[in-house]
Design an enzyme around this catalytic site. Structure first.
Site, mmCIF file in Angstrom:
data_model
loop_
_atom_site.group_PDB
_atom_site.id
_atom_site.type_symbol
_atom_site.label_atom_id
_atom_site.label_comp_id
_atom_site.label_asym_id
_atom_site.label_seq_id
_atom_site.Cartn_x
_atom_site.Cartn_y
_atom_site.Cartn_z
ATOM 1 N N ASN A 7 0.937 -1.076 -0.093
ATOM 2 C CA ASN A 7 -0.190 -0.047 0.024
ATOM 3 C C ASN A 7 1.199 1.167 -0.086
ATOM 4 O OD1 ASN A 7 -1.829 1.928 0.494
ATOM 5 N ND2 ASN A 7 -2.673 1.034 2.402
ATOM 6 N N ARG A 90 -2.431 -1.879 -3.587
ATOM 7 C CA ARG A 90 -3.424 -1.315 -3.243
ATOM 8 C C ARG A 90 -3.614 -0.151 -4.340
ATOM 9 N NH1 ARG A 90 -5.017 2.899 1.381
ATOM 10 N NH2 ARG A 90 -7.192 3.487 0.463
ATOM 11 N N HIS A 179 -12.701 2.974 -0.252
ATOM 12 C CA HIS A 179 -12.985 1.958 0.984
ATOM 13 C C HIS A 179 -13.392 0.619 0.165
ATOM 14 C CE1 HIS A 179 -12.868 5.203 4.188
ATOM 15 N NE2 HIS A 179 -11.806 4.883 3.995
ATOM 16 N N ARG A 240 -11.546 15.778 7.538
ATOM 17 C CA ARG A 240 -12.070 16.191 5.930
ATOM 18 C C ARG A 240 -13.505 16.788 6.359
ATOM 19 N NH1 ARG A 240 -10.824 10.573 3.082
ATOM 20 N NH2 ARG A 240 -9.126 10.325 4.530
ATOM 21 N N GLU A 383 -8.295 -5.204 5.106
ATOM 22 C CA GLU A 383 -7.920 -4.831 3.817
ATOM 23 C C GLU A 383 -6.817 -5.612 3.220
ATOM 24 O OE1 GLU A 383 -8.445 -0.962 4.967
ATOM 25 O OE2 GLU A 383 -9.326 -0.387 3.034
#
Ligand code: ADP
Length: 395
Positions: A7, A90, A179, A240, A383
């Site tokens: 990743n 990823r 996601h 965010r 993940e």
């Protein structure tokens, strides 16, 4: 098979080496400050974690340090690089081109590059990671797993914005969602936990972490999700904004004489829980603030949990029913207070939490009462394991 999961960010690279038969993590670690100076933290399962300051002028150097750490006689887990059977990468944005994971070829690399526009901070870094791995492991098959792919099943009514249609035609401006690897993994597990096939159920997955998104999964397919063209949309997050009235941007920019780029920075890095609380983006700090009576910490967590609740209602309506809800990721798995706030008052929809069961942290558990028509579960996400599984399935 041994699968290396990568990743790669612009200055970081996370990795796990996974045995696909046992699904055990053999080793994992993180390279940080790539292109600045460099630091590697590596753990081989069962051995001591070690950290070294390393010289990482580029991602090639970082990948080389990772491979050295895996091969190291004392701290490593491999005797030869030939033991790595595949690498799973990823990739953040696959645009409309990738509805599934794919084996990486030169054409695939070009197509991922074609999506750079949509994720300028993430995709170029992901590509650098792929190229660095290809350089050092040229004969090892590699697979790209996209955050956006799972959401490509959304109907047009869910992914189109109320903007002039030509922006979709010319620039592919639409909702993509992110996601996806986590939403796919957790929704499959949730279906199994309630004893149904994914095709048979209507599920809502709440992936609540530093970045957060919620997905409606109907019949095993994503039919709507909260993030949009970028991961800025939907729920307010650690730093965010999530959804805001778009007119606010021009309003504040003109009051404070800011550029669009500066506004973007505020929306991405200074807003959400951090902006509301003035204390932290981390829910553990917010919990501590609430315990001390800090009202802005209370407000931040209330705003977040209320947004989660509204999306649960919206997605139950979108699917015309609901069988189960999963809470996952750092906050979803570990924060009973948020889970309670996000579901209280939803008894009319068949959602009743069991307050004792809801105290669980980080473990798979049913947290709704036995007679709650809608089952609510904590389902830890993974993940990296999902990427390893996809990689094995494709090669
Ligand atoms: P990211 O989006 O960066 O992957 P995570 O899923 O790790 O983020 O979630 C980070 C958030 O989860 C933080 O706000 C943190 O407070 C919370 N969190 C993570 N682990 C725990 C824990 N063990 N207990 C309480 N909160 C946790």
């Amino acid at each position: 098979m041994k699968v290396l999961v990568i990743n790669c960010g612009s200055s970081s690279l996370k990795y796990q080496l996974i045995d696909s038969e046992t699904e055990a993590v053999l080793a994992k670690g993180l390279c940080e400050r790539i292109t600045i100076d460099g630091k590697l933290t590596h753990t081989t399962t069962g051995k001591e974690k070690y950290t070294i300051d390393a010289d990482m002028p580029d991602h090639n150097a970082a990948v080389q340090y990772v491979l050295d750490a895996l091969l190291n006689k004392e701290t490593g887990v491999l005797s030869s690089l030939k033991e790595i059977d595949a690498v799973g990468h990823r990739i953040v944005h696959g645009g409309e081109k990738f509805a599934k994971s794919t084996v990486i070829t030169d054409d695939v690399l070009k197509a991922i590059e074609g999506c750079n526009d949509l994720a300028p901070l993430h995709n170029p870094a992901n590509l650098i990671g792929i190229r660095a791995c290809k350089k050092l492991m040229p004969d090892v098959p590699m697979v790209a797993v996209f955050d956006t792919a799972f959401h490509q099943t959304m109907p047009d009514k869910a992914y189109m914005y109320g903007l002039p249609y030509e922006y979709y035609v010319n620039y592919k401006v639409r909702r993509y969602g992110f996601h996806g690897t986590s939403h796919c993994f957790v929704s499959k597990r949730l279906a199994a936990l309630i004893g149904k096939k994914p095709e048979e159920c209507k599920l809502i997955v709440c992936h609540l972490g530093n970045g957060s998104s919620i997905t409606a999964v109907d019949g095993g397919k994503s039919v709507d999700t909260t993030m949009g063209l970028t991961p800025l949309a939907g729920l307010p997050m650690g730093t965010r904004t999530g959804d805001v009235d778009p007119a606010i941007i021009e309003f504040i920019a003109s009051k404070e004489n800011k550029t669009v780029k500066e506004m973007n920075d505020i929306l991405n890095k200074k807003s959400g829980m951090l902006g509301l609380s003035g204390v932290s983006s981390d829910f553990r700090d917010l919990d501590a603030g609430i315990a001390e009576g800090n009202d802005r910490c209370r407000l931040a967590v209330d705003v977040f949990s209320y947004a989660v609740k509204k999306y649960i209602g919206a997605y139950a309506a979108a699917m015309g029913g609901l069988d189960a809800i999963a809470f996952t990721a750092g906050v979803g798995e570990n924060n009973p207070y948020v889970r309670r706030l996000a579901t209280e008052g939803l008894e009319f929809m068949g959602i009743t939490l069991d307050e004792n069961a809801n105290q669980v942290r980080g473990e798979e558990a049913r947290i709704s009462t036995a007679d709650s028509p809608v089952a609510v579960w904590v389902v830890p996400t993974n993940e990296e394991l999902a990427i390893a599984r996809e990689t094995v399935a494709l090669i």
